[in-house]
Design an enzyme around this catalytic site. Structure first.
Site, PDB file in Angstrom:
ATOM      1  N   GLN C  75      29.371  25.476  11.427  1.00  0.00           N
ATOM      2  CA  GLN C  75      28.397  25.650  10.343  1.00  0.00           C
ATOM      3  C   GLN C  75      28.467  27.062   9.770  1.00  0.00           C
ATOM      4  O   GLN C  75      28.423  27.272   8.561  1.00  0.00           O
ATOM      5  CB  GLN C  75      26.968  25.428  10.850  1.00  0.00           C
ATOM      6  CG  GLN C  75      26.645  24.017  11.281  1.00  0.00           C
ATOM      7  CD  GLN C  75      25.267  23.940  11.925  1.00  0.00           C
ATOM      8  OE1 GLN C  75      24.248  23.994  11.261  1.00  0.00           O
ATOM      9  NE2 GLN C  75      25.255  23.841  13.242  1.00  0.00           N
ATOM     10  N   ARG C  78      31.067  28.134   7.180  1.00  0.00           N
ATOM     11  CA  ARG C  78      30.919  27.551   5.847  1.00  0.00           C
ATOM     12  C   ARG C  78      30.363  28.570   4.836  1.00  0.00           C
ATOM     13  O   ARG C  78      30.454  28.358   3.638  1.00  0.00           O
ATOM     14  CB  ARG C  78      30.031  26.304   5.891  1.00  0.00           C
ATOM     15  CG  ARG C  78      30.670  25.103   6.585  1.00  0.00           C
ATOM     16  CD  ARG C  78      31.853  24.571   5.790  1.00  0.00           C
ATOM     17  NE  ARG C  78      31.463  24.075   4.495  1.00  0.00           N
ATOM     18  CZ  ARG C  78      30.963  22.875   4.254  1.00  0.00           C
ATOM     19  NH1 ARG C  78      30.873  22.019   5.239  1.00  0.00           N
ATOM     20  NH2 ARG C  78      30.593  22.506   3.057  1.00  0.00           N
ATOM     21  N   HIS C  79      29.781  29.660   5.354  1.00  0.00           N
ATOM     22  CA  HIS C  79      29.321  30.728   4.453  1.00  0.00           C
ATOM     23  C   HIS C  79      30.544  31.520   4.019  1.00  0.00           C
ATOM     24  O   HIS C  79      31.128  32.236   4.815  1.00  0.00           O
ATOM     25  CB  HIS C  79      28.287  31.606   5.162  1.00  0.00           C
ATOM     26  CG  HIS C  79      27.007  30.880   5.418  1.00  0.00           C
ATOM     27  ND1 HIS C  79      25.937  30.923   4.558  1.00  0.00           N
ATOM     28  CD2 HIS C  79      26.655  30.011   6.393  1.00  0.00           C
ATOM     29  CE1 HIS C  79      24.968  30.138   4.999  1.00  0.00           C
ATOM     30  NE2 HIS C  79      25.379  29.573   6.125  1.00  0.00           N
ATOM     31  N   ARG C  80      30.915  31.375   2.762  1.00  0.00           N
ATOM     32  CA  ARG C  80      32.216  31.873   2.318  1.00  0.00           C
ATOM     33  C   ARG C  80      32.240  33.333   1.911  1.00  0.00           C
ATOM     34  O   ARG C  80      33.301  33.950   1.880  1.00  0.00           O
ATOM     35  CB  ARG C  80      32.720  30.989   1.174  1.00  0.00           C
ATOM     36  CG  ARG C  80      33.130  29.617   1.657  1.00  0.00           C
ATOM     37  CD  ARG C  80      33.251  28.651   0.507  1.00  0.00           C
ATOM     38  NE  ARG C  80      31.942  28.396  -0.080  1.00  0.00           N
ATOM     39  CZ  ARG C  80      31.710  27.549  -1.080  1.00  0.00           C
ATOM     40  NH1 ARG C  80      32.713  26.885  -1.604  1.00  0.00           N
ATOM     41  NH2 ARG C  80      30.506  27.375  -1.557  1.00  0.00           N
ATOM     42  N   GLN C  89      41.000  28.695  19.995  1.00  0.00           N
ATOM     43  CA  GLN C  89      41.181  27.700  21.073  1.00  0.00           C
ATOM     44  C   GLN C  89      42.644  27.310  21.214  1.00  0.00           C
ATOM     45  O   GLN C  89      43.027  26.647  22.173  1.00  0.00           O
ATOM     46  CB  GLN C  89      40.336  26.449  20.783  1.00  0.00           C
ATOM     47  CG  GLN C  89      38.862  26.600  21.100  1.00  0.00           C
ATOM     48  CD  GLN C  89      38.110  25.268  21.087  1.00  0.00           C
ATOM     49  OE1 GLN C  89      38.579  24.286  20.517  1.00  0.00           O
ATOM     50  NE2 GLN C  89      36.952  25.237  21.715  1.00  0.00           N
ATOM     51  N   ASN C 156      27.848  41.041   3.645  1.00  0.00           N
ATOM     52  CA  ASN C 156      27.087  42.058   2.928  1.00  0.00           C
ATOM     53  C   ASN C 156      25.628  41.601   2.842  1.00  0.00           C
ATOM     54  O   ASN C 156      25.310  40.440   3.122  1.00  0.00           O
ATOM     55  CB  ASN C 156      27.713  42.382   1.565  1.00  0.00           C
ATOM     56  CG  ASN C 156      27.595  41.266   0.562  1.00  0.00           C
ATOM     57  OD1 ASN C 156      26.552  40.638   0.421  1.00  0.00           O
ATOM     58  ND2 ASN C 156      28.668  41.015  -0.162  1.00  0.00           N
ATOM     59  N   ARG C 158      23.610  40.937   0.469  1.00  0.00           N
ATOM     60  CA  ARG C 158      23.249  39.854  -0.453  1.00  0.00           C
ATOM     61  C   ARG C 158      23.589  38.502   0.157  1.00  0.00           C
ATOM     62  O   ARG C 158      22.816  37.552   0.076  1.00  0.00           O
ATOM     63  CB  ARG C 158      23.992  40.028  -1.780  1.00  0.00           C
ATOM     64  CG  ARG C 158      23.450  39.136  -2.871  1.00  0.00           C
ATOM     65  CD  ARG C 158      24.283  39.284  -4.133  1.00  0.00           C
ATOM     66  NE  ARG C 158      23.592  38.761  -5.291  1.00  0.00           N
ATOM     67  CZ  ARG C 158      24.114  38.730  -6.511  1.00  0.00           C
ATOM     68  NH1 ARG C 158      25.321  39.224  -6.710  1.00  0.00           N
ATOM     69  NH2 ARG C 158      23.441  38.224  -7.518  1.00  0.00           N
ATOM     70  N   ARG C 167      19.164  29.478   6.698  1.00  0.00           N
ATOM     71  CA  ARG C 167      19.253  29.235   8.140  1.00  0.00           C
ATOM     72  C   ARG C 167      17.999  29.640   8.904  1.00  0.00           C
ATOM     73  O   ARG C 167      17.886  29.325  10.091  1.00  0.00           O
ATOM     74  CB  ARG C 167      20.487  29.949   8.714  1.00  0.00           C
ATOM     75  CG  ARG C 167      21.800  29.582   8.046  1.00  0.00           C
ATOM     76  CD  ARG C 167      22.169  28.099   8.193  1.00  0.00           C
ATOM     77  NE  ARG C 167      23.511  27.834   7.641  1.00  0.00           N
ATOM     78  CZ  ARG C 167      24.107  26.656   7.684  1.00  0.00           C
ATOM     79  NH1 ARG C 167      23.511  25.617   8.231  1.00  0.00           N
ATOM     80  NH2 ARG C 167      25.312  26.492   7.148  1.00  0.00           N
TER      81      ARG C 167
END
Lengths: 220, 220, 220, 220
Positions: C75, C78-80, C89, C156, C158, C167
């Site tokens: 999850q 997913r923050h790009r 792994q 950063n 922002r 979240r």
């Protein structure tokens, strides 16, 4: 200003609606494709109204824009989730004065006259410098913000929604606001669901990032 | 042109080296931190030389830049993996003519004289328009590319490596190339490992994206 | 879960406040630096409350995170607008079963017992496959979402504000929400102005992207 | 693994070729559109071979992908210049065991048998936990990396070229490499110029970011 939509993901509402569906379905994508189109668009509409706009990134819109000032393009290219190909002032010799006249200047014939004369003189000097072996990329230092430029821009629908949020606002600079509304008109024709309620953030989110008291558009 | 490094991730070489180490280690980060600094930097050096530069993203460099032209800033802000805060021409009245003179123009006293005169006249007109109630944001349409601007820029080290690849190149425009070398000098002092071999792509990757035959820098 | 702030732009409130100031000032950056710190922070506070958060991009925060599940990291990444270096792994042999137990499972001793046993068996099989020449990168196909991972993350301010928006929400998955609150606590200590009102979007923007009627946190 | 190209910018070679042309032309875009298509594509081909790939960003490709493991999707979503909509394990109950078996495991009937049994047991436990009121989002902690997922992915051509650079490499993990080659086949059919020489970086740039001595593909 001339703005054309020269390319876009086909059926943006259906494609992005399918993406919305997929996240909450056990069905594989090739089965989702067979879903009723009307139903898929209804789901998209619901999802966007809840504020989940990530799915609309699956559609890209490409515009050709000409007859806009370098003042505008310098603002435009600050939108980073986008792609740009701009006419280069380093490589393209601008043979005649093509420039933008702000409406506030057009209204005053005497100022407009001086403005026109001033830019014609600049252009003569620009050409003169080139004759005296000043490289084109340096001669252009004299060209004004008003100088016209051509640019091809691609943005996905999510980035466009943000662009409209900011640039359809009455506080946005008049030239880029004019561009924003022309772009919005074009995309609404091909993606009515995605852009159904696009516009300045006071309309889309009831948020004013500027001084709403002074804004004649802000709902009293 | 005045360039200062006003902030950066402390110890960029060690922090990004730790990130390199973490990907291939079973150790938890708080144990990695106790590793010998020299050893961590050696690993970073190896990783970067192999071309795996993603780890250096964990360091950010913030520059204040003043005394550069709007021609330069329009190029600069095209780098999208970066953050910018630029002096606004819509809100800031530029009280005196501050502008850049390209070296090719400085060399010709007669052209330079005309250039100075031309810009002074523009500025007088810019001020005159404001007195006649032309909004500042419209009056500035007459200001030239040469007009000076101030800007604060942040880039992570990976984006900077790409910036140097492109803008340290002899084909880059002289003003932004000058800026690039000043920025490179500043970051090399605080992150010697990350930037040890930064520079134009002919040096870093033996790739010339331009016409290498005509380039006096390209190794024959 | 262990979260540490291993690096950040020094004085984030002052640096980003200066950037806010620069956009509306005629002063050059080296003069802005001499401004009263309290005053600069007040301007930053005002600017953020108006919703203009672009200036806070000039500060980066780097976290080391360990003892979190792969369910969480899938999850997280997913923050790009962020940088990641994660324990691989494919290359790192995980010698002992390290895994996360959700609180809902901990509450049921009988289920927890089966859960523990199940994962221990998986691990034995994982090790057994490696002995029989199954490559590590294939043996790990049997490892569960619960498997622990280490990751270094930089965002950063922002991007962090957006991360907290999404979240810290009660609808977010419990493990990543726990992470978000730990990160928020850490950054608030070093950048109290930037993060003064950070949190879920119901608190920051009075917007609920989920079903607010069912949310016990949403102000009635 | 099932990969389909469910949408893309129409005529990607021509649209992006026009963008290449525009940067170096005085002509306005509506006139460029009338250019001979063959000629535009030749220019695009030249520009790409010089390494100037920014223009190909003006084309987006949307894929639906199903029957791939969560091990694969965790790698895939690390490509940040892209858009993703993935089947949620928090909201979608996976009613039957759908999972990937690595070829190295298929080759050993005894290991494969144990692998199948192990995953079936996991699934039974996953379903059992749900019956005992463990939330779906927690029950899934037991599901393995091998679990199948569906995902819709959009990337512009420039990001795809980078994806192929990295993931068509023999050192890439076998499952994502298989996906990369299927995607490459699909886009080459609709954009033969853009992707004419796409592939691993050893082929496109003569650069090996891994150990080329040990690679059976690397040209000796």
């Amino acid at each position: 200003m001339k703005v054309e939509l020269i390319g876009h993901t086909p059926e943006p509402d259906f494609t992005t609606g399918m993406a919305a569906l997929l996240t909450h379905s056990e069905l594989q994508p090739h089965l989702l494709k067979k879903k009723d189109k009307k139903q898929v668009k209804n789901i998209l509409d619901y999802v966007i109204k809840m504020g989940h706009t990530s799915v609309v990134e699956h559609s890209l819109f490409t515009f050709s824009i000409s007859g806009v000032s370098r003042a505008l393009t310098h603002q435009l290219v600050r939108h980073r989730i986008a792609s740009y190909s701009q006419q280069s002032q380093r490589y393209v010799k601008l043979s005649n004065p093509h420039y933008i006249i702000p409406p506030s200047i057009k209204k005053h014939p005497d100022i407009k006259k001086k403005y026109d004369k001033c830019i014609e003189d600049l252009w003569a000097f620009y050409e003169n410098m080139q004759k005296k072996d000043i490289p084109l990329e340096d001669a252009r230092y004299i060209l004004p913000n008003a100088t016209q430029s051509n640019i091809i821009v691609s943005m996905n629908a999510r980035s466009l929604l943000n662009f409209f949020d900011l640039r359809c606002c009455l506080y946005a600079q008049w030239e880029i606001r004019k561009l924003a509304y022309q772009m919005l008109k074009l995309v609404r024709e091909v993606a009515p669901v995605i852009f159904s309620s696009a516009g300045p953030s006071c309309k889309t989110k009831k948020i004013c990032p500027m001084d709403k008291k002074k804004c004649q558009w802000y709902p009293k």
